[in-house]
Write a protein that holds these residues in place. Structure first.
Motif, short mmCIF file in Angstrom:
data_model
loop_
_atom_site.label_atom_id
_atom_site.label_comp_id
_atom_site.label_asym_id
_atom_site.label_seq_id
_atom_site.Cartn_x
_atom_site.Cartn_y
_atom_site.Cartn_z
N ASP A 1 0.85 -1.18 0.00
CA ASP A 1 0.00 0.00 0.00
C ASP A 1 0.89 1.24 0.00
OD1 ASP A 1 0.98 0.14 2.62
OD2 ASP A 1 -0.86 -0.71 3.49
N LEU A 2 0.25 2.41 0.00
CA LEU A 2 1.00 3.67 -0.04
C LEU A 2 1.86 3.85 1.21
CD1 LEU A 2 1.55 6.31 -1.58
CD2 LEU A 2 -0.40 7.32 -0.35
N THR A 3 1.35 3.41 2.35
CA THR A 3 2.13 3.55 3.59
C THR A 3 3.47 2.85 3.47
OG1 THR A 3 0.13 3.73 4.95
CG2 THR A 3 2.15 3.07 6.07
N GLU A 4 3.45 1.61 2.98
CA GLU A 4 4.71 0.87 2.83
C GLU A 4 5.68 1.59 1.90
OE1 GLU A 4 4.86 -3.22 1.66
OE2 GLU A 4 3.79 -3.89 3.45
N LEU A 5 5.15 2.15 0.83
CA LEU A 5 6.02 2.86 -0.12
C LEU A 5 6.62 4.11 0.51
CD1 LEU A 5 7.26 3.42 -2.85
CD2 LEU A 5 5.05 4.33 -3.62
N ILE A 6 5.80 4.89 1.20
CA ILE A 6 6.32 6.12 1.82
C ILE A 6 7.30 5.79 2.93
CG2 ILE A 6 5.70 8.25 3.03
CD1 ILE A 6 4.95 8.08 0.02
N LEU A 7 7.08 4.71 3.66
CA LEU A 7 8.05 4.30 4.67
C LEU A 7 9.39 3.96 4.02
CD1 LEU A 7 5.85 2.10 7.05
CD2 LEU A 7 6.90 4.32 7.58
N ALA A 8 9.36 3.37 2.83
CA ALA A 8 10.60 3.09 2.11
C ALA A 8 11.28 4.37 1.67
CB ALA A 8 10.30 2.20 0.91
N VAL A 9 10.48 5.37 1.27
CA VAL A 9 11.04 6.68 0.91
C VAL A 9 11.66 7.35 2.14
CG1 VAL A 9 10.46 9.00 0.08
CG2 VAL A 9 9.45 7.00 -1.04
N LEU A 10 11.04 7.17 3.29
CA LEU A 10 11.53 7.77 4.52
C LEU A 10 12.81 7.13 5.04
CD1 LEU A 10 8.14 8.22 6.38
CD2 LEU A 10 9.78 10.06 5.99
N GLU A 11 13.05 5.88 4.67
CA GLU A 11 14.19 5.15 5.23
C GLU A 11 15.52 5.89 5.07
OE1 GLU A 11 15.96 2.11 7.32
OE2 GLU A 11 13.81 2.26 6.89
N PRO A 12 15.92 6.31 3.87
CA PRO A 12 17.19 7.03 3.75
C PRO A 12 17.16 8.42 4.38
CG PRO A 12 16.06 6.96 1.63
CD PRO A 12 15.31 6.06 2.55
N VAL A 13 15.98 9.02 4.43
CA VAL A 13 15.84 10.34 5.06
C VAL A 13 16.15 10.24 6.54
CG1 VAL A 13 14.20 12.16 5.68
CG2 VAL A 13 14.19 11.21 3.36
N MET A 14 15.51 9.27 7.22
CA MET A 14 15.69 9.15 8.66
C MET A 14 17.08 8.65 9.02
SD MET A 14 12.81 10.39 9.01
CE MET A 14 12.82 10.64 10.78
N ALA A 15 17.75 8.01 8.07
CA ALA A 15 19.12 7.55 8.32
C ALA A 15 20.09 8.72 8.50
CB ALA A 15 19.59 6.65 7.18
N THR A 16 19.67 9.92 8.08
CA THR A 16 20.53 11.11 8.22
C THR A 16 20.29 11.85 9.54
OG1 THR A 16 18.99 12.67 7.16
CG2 THR A 16 20.43 11.38 5.71
N MET A 17 19.31 11.43 10.33
CA MET A 17 18.98 12.13 11.57
C MET A 17 20.19 12.32 12.48
SD MET A 17 15.37 10.36 12.75
CE MET A 17 15.88 10.54 14.46
N GLU A 18 20.94 11.26 12.67
CA GLU A 18 22.08 11.32 13.59
C GLU A 18 23.06 12.41 13.18
OE1 GLU A 18 24.56 10.74 16.70
OE2 GLU A 18 22.64 9.71 16.46
N ASP A 19 23.44 12.41 11.92
CA ASP A 19 24.44 13.39 11.44
C ASP A 19 23.87 14.79 11.35
OD1 ASP A 19 26.39 11.46 11.23
OD2 ASP A 19 26.03 11.09 9.10
#
Length: 250
Positions: free
Chosen positions: A92-110
């Motif tokens: 569904d769309l939620t799964e797709l947007i979560l995949a889009v968010l994955e690399p975005v949230m990986a930058t939180m720490e830095d």
């Protein structure tokens, strides 16, 4: 706006390592990339197709001011695949947007989390807090469209998006509790409540001030953002200073 504090009381927030002991995002991502939804192992072609779907969603978010226009059918068209093929990779769309968010949230720490890991001396509280809130807002500016879409889906009752929203705030909330010279974050304490209030307020400011419709209404000769970030930094400073005083051993 979703109640971060309420859901934070439901989601586990403490462990020996400070990690949430469910399947990690990295583990989930590896599993998602390794297999499609039929359980078939992805070869190079399958991984390329999945990446193309995610890239099409990212392009749509970059091009449209209304993230609500992002639909699976339009993503499939842009990725040059059939909608049935897309459903092999994302339910569904939620799964797709979560995949889009994955690399975005990986930058939180830095981008901003690391700024709270180092102890803020009393004499530097305001400057450290201002640097942090500016970095947090910069993160929101760079990724505002996918973050707005996540939050709007959460506000409409999407529990997976609500969990994602809350989980992204918990690392900073935990570190803020440490800044206040308190014990590791526990539910329902004055210090954890203060950390929740600070992050809820900061997210709200970032949400409002990266909303194009609202910023058009607030079109003034002087950009109010500097004042708002300064005010947020002041709130962080006062809250941390106050909690440190209350948490000092008698």
């Amino acid at each position: 706006m979703a109640n971060i504090g309420k859901l934070a009381n439901v989601i586990p927030i403490t462990s020996a390592s400070g990690a949430i002991r469910r399947k990690s995002a990295a583990e989930a991502e590896r599993e998602a990339v390794a297999h499609n939804l039929n359980g078939q192992r992805l070869g190079r072609k399958g991984r390329d197709t999945r990446d193309r779907i995610i890239a099409a969603a990212q392009d749509m978010l970059a091009e449209t001011e209304d993230a609500g226009l992002v639909t699976l059918s339009e993503v499939a068209r842009r990725a040059s695949i059939r909608i049935g093929t897309l459903y092999l990779y994302f339910a569904d769309l939620t799964e797709l947007i979560l995949a889009v968010l994955e690399p975005v949230m990986a930058t939180m720490e830095d981008e901003y989390v690391h700024l709270v890991r180092e102890y803020w001396p009393d004499a530097e509280l305001h400057d450290r807090a201002l640097t942090f809130v500016q970095a947090y807002f910069g993160f929101w500016e760079r990724h505002s469209r996918v973050l707005h879409l996540r939050n709007s889906m959460a506000d409409r009752g999407d529990m997976r998006m609500l969990e994602h929203r809350v989980r992204s705030a918990i690392p900073v909330m935990r570190l803020l509790v440490t800044q206040m010279d308190s014990r590791p974050m526990e539910r329902g304490t004055p210090t954890s409540s203060m950390a929740t209030a600070l992050m809820t307020g900061l997210e709200r400011v970032a949400t409002v001030m990266t909303d194009n419709k609202i910023t058009k209404v607030l079109n003034e000769p002087v950009n109010p953002m500097d004042y708002l970030l300064e005010a947020e930094a002041r709130l962080f400073e006062l809250a941390i200073r106050d909690q440190r005083r209350h948490n000092q051993p008698v």
